[in-house]
Design an enzyme around this catalytic site. Structure first.
Site, mmCIF file in Angstrom:
data_model
loop_
_atom_site.group_PDB
_atom_site.id
_atom_site.type_symbol
_atom_site.label_atom_id
_atom_site.label_comp_id
_atom_site.label_asym_id
_atom_site.label_seq_id
_atom_site.Cartn_x
_atom_site.Cartn_y
_atom_site.Cartn_z
ATOM 1 C CE1 TYR A 142 -3.631 -2.503 0.595
ATOM 2 C CE2 TYR A 142 -4.660 -0.391 1.055
ATOM 3 C CZ TYR A 142 -4.766 -1.723 0.748
ATOM 4 O OH TYR A 142 -6.012 -2.282 0.597
ATOM 5 C CE LYS A 187 1.345 -17.879 -2.455
ATOM 6 N NZ LYS A 187 0.407 -19.000 -2.583
ATOM 7 C CG ASP A 220 -2.625 -20.182 -1.234
ATOM 8 O OD1 ASP A 220 -2.116 -20.161 -0.095
ATOM 9 O OD2 ASP A 220 -2.123 -20.813 -2.189
ATOM 10 C CG ASP A 244 -8.117 -4.418 1.519
ATOM 11 O OD1 ASP A 244 -9.027 -3.887 2.170
ATOM 12 O OD2 ASP A 244 -8.063 -4.399 0.272
ATOM 13 C CG ASP A 248 -13.760 -6.321 2.022
ATOM 14 O OD1 ASP A 248 -13.606 -5.660 3.067
ATOM 15 O OD2 ASP A 248 -14.164 -5.830 0.954
HETATM 16 C C1 IPM Z 1 -10.364 -0.720 3.929
HETATM 17 C C2 IPM Z 1 -10.597 -0.097 2.568
HETATM 18 C C3 IPM Z 1 -9.384 0.751 2.224
HETATM 19 C C4 IPM Z 1 -8.186 -0.179 2.151
HETATM 20 C C5 IPM Z 1 -9.538 1.578 0.949
HETATM 21 C C6 IPM Z 1 -10.764 2.484 1.013
HETATM 22 C C7 IPM Z 1 -8.305 2.385 0.656
HETATM 23 O O1 IPM Z 1 -10.852 -1.067 1.602
HETATM 24 O O2 IPM Z 1 -10.290 0.026 4.927
HETATM 25 O O3 IPM Z 1 -10.255 -1.934 4.015
HETATM 26 O O4 IPM Z 1 -7.952 -0.807 1.111
HETATM 27 O O5 IPM Z 1 -7.465 -0.264 3.142
HETATM 28 MN MN MN Z 2 -10.862 -3.097 2.357
#
Ligand code: IPM
Ligand code: MN
Length: 360
Positions: A142, A187, A220, A244, A248
């Site tokens: 990042y 990884k 993975d 990240d 999700d």
């Molecule tokens: C999160 C979001 C952010 C990230 C984006 C909005 C930059 O997806 O907080 O997980 O990728 O960290």
């Molecule tokens: Mn995110």
């Protein structure tokens, strides 16, 4: 206790869910005799519109001067499919994380038994799911060197042992107060950064945290295990990009993205935000689920070491959800709007919920 809280509602549903979290904080202040004062500042697309910058200097100063930050959401569809956009709402959040040194992102994933049927997984798979992802937030791909020409591009992923150690220590200590298990996700069969993570964290497990059941898993495989055996995880520790993606993935387990909070802590003012995005289609319609924002406020209270207050918020939320009340995403017996759910949690915090339910 007196605390100054910076409010960064941001875009889309950010403002309305943040408003509900503030209602609940005010209910806590009333019940426990605290004073919370708020200062609102712009971030994200709205800050680009108003100031030409997703993180105006004034917003950063407001955050630095505060005891904690309550963040809504950022993002607007007009930026999503425009690789040429020079300024993007996300840059506001990334710069804020870097400027405040927020290296540890903590994302708890728990399933409410009363909502387990909403999960995309079978109910028996998600029963007892209760884990926490520690995602490194200010390093890795990042924030590495990057470049793009018309035909080539690169993004560098770099980590130092010191960056790994500081978040690993927080994660191990956290595991100590839970079920005592830590899973490092990497990884290391391919990446040198992952090999460094593996070396540093394994050594800490051996020397400093022999009481913690330490295991590692390739990313993975972890993506698969989170779906197959989600209840087996306790604390997951991982780098920025893997965290990240996995967070999700994990966020859908409880049945709605609108339920999960997060905390980002580090060198300066800590930040608390729902893990969901700005959901622009729902903005202003009073249908957003404010629970994630409200539970983020609970994590903020924990950060102030107001644990009884934080638990009061969590119990109030639980009580309401279990009584069959919820926003449209929860397909509850009684559907209410974002604002009403905020009101109800506030009432439950000050002990007035019973009356309200009777008179519904
Ligand atoms: C999160 C979001 C952010 C990230 C984006 C909005 C930059 O997806 O907080 O997980 O990728 O960290
Ligand atoms: Mn995110």
């Amino acid at each position: 206790m007196h605390k100054k809280i910076a409010l960064l509602p941001g875009d889309g549903i950010g403002p309305e869910v943040t408003e509900q979290a503030v209602k609940v904080l005010n209910a806590i202040a009333q019940r426990f005799g605290h004073t919370f004062t708020y200062k609102t500042a712009d971030v994200g697309a709205i800050a680009i519109d108003r100031h030409g910058d997703p993180l105006p200097e004034a917003t950063l100063q407001t955050c630095l001067a505060a005891d904690a930050i309550l963040f809504g959401a950022i993002g607007h569809p007009r930026f999503d499919n425009d690789p040429a956009a020079k300024v993007r709402p996300e840059q506001g959040l990334l710069r804020l994380r870097k400027s405040l040194g927020l290296f540890a992102n903590i994302r708890p994933v728990a399933v409410y038994p009363s909502l387990a049927h909403l999960s995309p997984l079978k109910t028996e798979k998600v029963e007892g799911v209760d884990f926490v992802i520690f995602r490194e937030l200010t390093g890795g791909i990042y924030f590495g060197d990057r470049n793009r020409t018309a035909t080539d591009a690169y993004d560098v992923c770099a980590y130092s042992a010191a960056e790994i150690e500081r978040i690993a220590r927080l994660a191990f200590e956290y595991a100590r107060n839970r079920r005592g298990k830590l899973t490092l996700v990497d990884k290391a069969n391919v990446l040198d950064t992952s090999r460094l993570w593996r070396a540093v964290v394994s050594e800490m497990a051996r020397t400093e945290f022999p009481d913690i059941r330490f295991e590692w898993m390739y990313v993975d495989n972890a993506a698969m295990q989170i779906i197959q055996w989600p209840a087996d995880f306790d604390v997951i520790l991982t780098e920025n990009m893997f965290g990240d993606i996995l967070s999700d993935e994990a966020s859908v387990l409880p049945g709605s993205m609108g339920l999960l909070p997060s905390a980002s802590t580090g060198d300066k003012t800590a930040l608390f935000e729902p893990i969901h995005g700005s959901y622009p289609q729902a903005a202003g319609q009073d249908i957003a689920n404010p629970v994630a924002a409200i539970l983020s406020a609970a994590m903020l209270l924990d950060h102030f070491e107001l644990n009884e207050e934080a638990n009061t918020v969590r119990n109030a939320v639980k009580e309401i959800l279990e009584s069959g009340i919820g926003t449209p995403d929860l397909k509850a017996a009684r559907t209410v709007g974002c604002a009403e759910l905020g009101d109800l949690v506030g009432k439950a915090v000050v002990g007035e919920l019973a009356n309200l339910q009777m008179g519904k």
